[in-house]
Each structure stands twice: as C-alpha cells, then as structure tokens.
Scaffold this active site. Structure first.
Site: not given
Ligand SMILES: O=P(O)(O)OC[C@H]1O[C@H](OP(=O)(O)OP(=O)(O)O)[C@H](O)[C@@H]1O
Ligand SMILES: Nc1ncnc2[nH]cnc12
Length: 175
Positions: A61, A98
């Site tokens: 994202r 998370e």
């Molecule tokens: O602060 P944190 O606990 O590290 O979480 C935040 C991260 O989690 C999500 O990505 P995700 O790993 O789900 O990947 P995506 O963007 O490819 O869906 C979000 O886009 C952040 O990159």
């Molecule tokens: N609660 C949440 N919603 C969307 N993206 C996330 N990445 C980590 N935690 C998330």
C-alpha cells in the site's frame, strides 16, 4: 473536514481480518476516493516539504502513496519489497506484524549513500514493518528524512520503534 477525521472516515473497517481480533483498516477505499487521496498526499507533501531527495514506499500500500508524492514533488521512488521479489543483490530485514512475520528488501547500490529518504506506508501498527524499512536504509547508508503514515494505530507501540526519526501520521486511531 480536518485531515485527521477525513482519513479514518475514508477507510473501510473490517473486524476479524485477516484473523480474529484484528480490526483491519482498509485503505483501498481511501485510495479510490479522489478527494481523500489527494488531500492525504498534499498534506504529506506539505509536512515534509524540502526535507528529502527520494521517496520510499513499503509494499504494497505504501507504493501508491510514494508514487503519488514523488510524482507531485518531482522525486524518484524507491520500492521496499517483500522478500524474494527483487532480482539483484539486496539488503534484507525481518520483522513481525500484528498478524505474522515477514521480511523486506531493497536493492543494494541503487541509491547513492547519503541521499535523504522519506519512507511512506499506510498504517503504523506495531511498527515492525517500518522499523525494518529504516534498518534497510541504514544498511544502504541512506539518511532517513522521516516516516509518513495515513494512520497510526494507538496503543500498539509503533511510534516507539521509530527511534529519533521524524514521524508524521495524518490520523491517530484507537484499535
Ligand atoms: O506497523 P506494523 O505492525 O508493521 O504493520 C503495518 C504494516 O502492515 C500492513 O502491511 P501488510 O504486511 O499487511 O502488507 P500489504 O501492504 O502487502 O498488504 C500495512 O500496510 C503496513 O505495511
Ligand atoms: N489493523 C490493521 N489494519 C490494516 N493494516 C494493518 N497492518 C497492521 N495492522 C493493520
């Protein structure tokens, strides 16, 4: 509407995704909303004006945000990718989320040492992802100009993992 109210209002909220107990903030609805998307990128551009040479987006994202901000401000984009996607030699950092563990990478030697990098991602949750992205920049001898998010989830301790770096979150949301 102020930006700190607009951002969470523009995101869909999905309980128990991708696993039970997680309230998932889906920023795809914000990206699809021309007003909310433009206001968010413009706000990040204002807050970090003149402080960086290149914009790094964290997969997936963060890519959309980094591309939009870099284009608006005449900078290049660095892609911080999930492990295994980049074809040349990389620096790698592992982290926990998370909801799981993962690793991210950047190509070695693409960006000259000393460049100021602004790191963007959509959400600051536990901070593991961007902490790893910061470590990649340090491995590459790049200077972290700051880190920018659309949303910061309060109570997960993410900000404490950002060290002394400047952190700008457009909104603060309680999980
Ligand atoms: O602060 P944190 O606990 O590290 O979480 C935040 C991260 O989690 C999500 O990505 P995700 O790993 O789900 O990947 P995506 O963007 O490819 O869906 C979000 O886009 C952040 O990159
Ligand atoms: N609660 C949440 N919603 C969307 N993206 C996330 N990445 C980590 N935690 C998330």
């Amino acid at each position: 509407m102020p930006i700190d109210e607009l951002v969470p209002a523009a995101c869909a909220q999905i309980p128990d995704f991708p696993q039970e107990g997680i309230l998932f903030y889906d920023v795809t609805t914000l990206f699809a909303n021309s007003v909310a998307f433009k206001r968010s990128i413009d706000e990040l551009a204002d807050r970090f004006e003149g402080t960086y040479d290149i914009v790094a987006g964290v997969e997936a994202r963060g890519f959309l945000m980094a591309a939009a901000l870099a284009y608006k401000t005449g900078k290049g984009v660095m892609t911080v990718r999930k492990a295994g996607k980049l074809p040349r030699e990389t620096f790698q950092a592992e982290y926990t989320l998370e909801y799981g563990t993962a690793a991210i990478e950047i190509h070695k030697e693409d960006i000259p040492a000393g460049q100021r990098v602004l790191i963007l991602d959509d959400i600051l949750a536990t901070g593991g992802t961007v902490e790893a992205a910061i470590s990649l920049m340090e491995q590459a001898k790049l200077e972290v100009a700051g880190v920018g998010f659309l949303m910061e989830l309060d109570g997960l301790g993410g900000r404490s993992k950002m060290g002394d770096h400047r952190v700008e979150s457009l909104s603060l949301t309680t999980e």
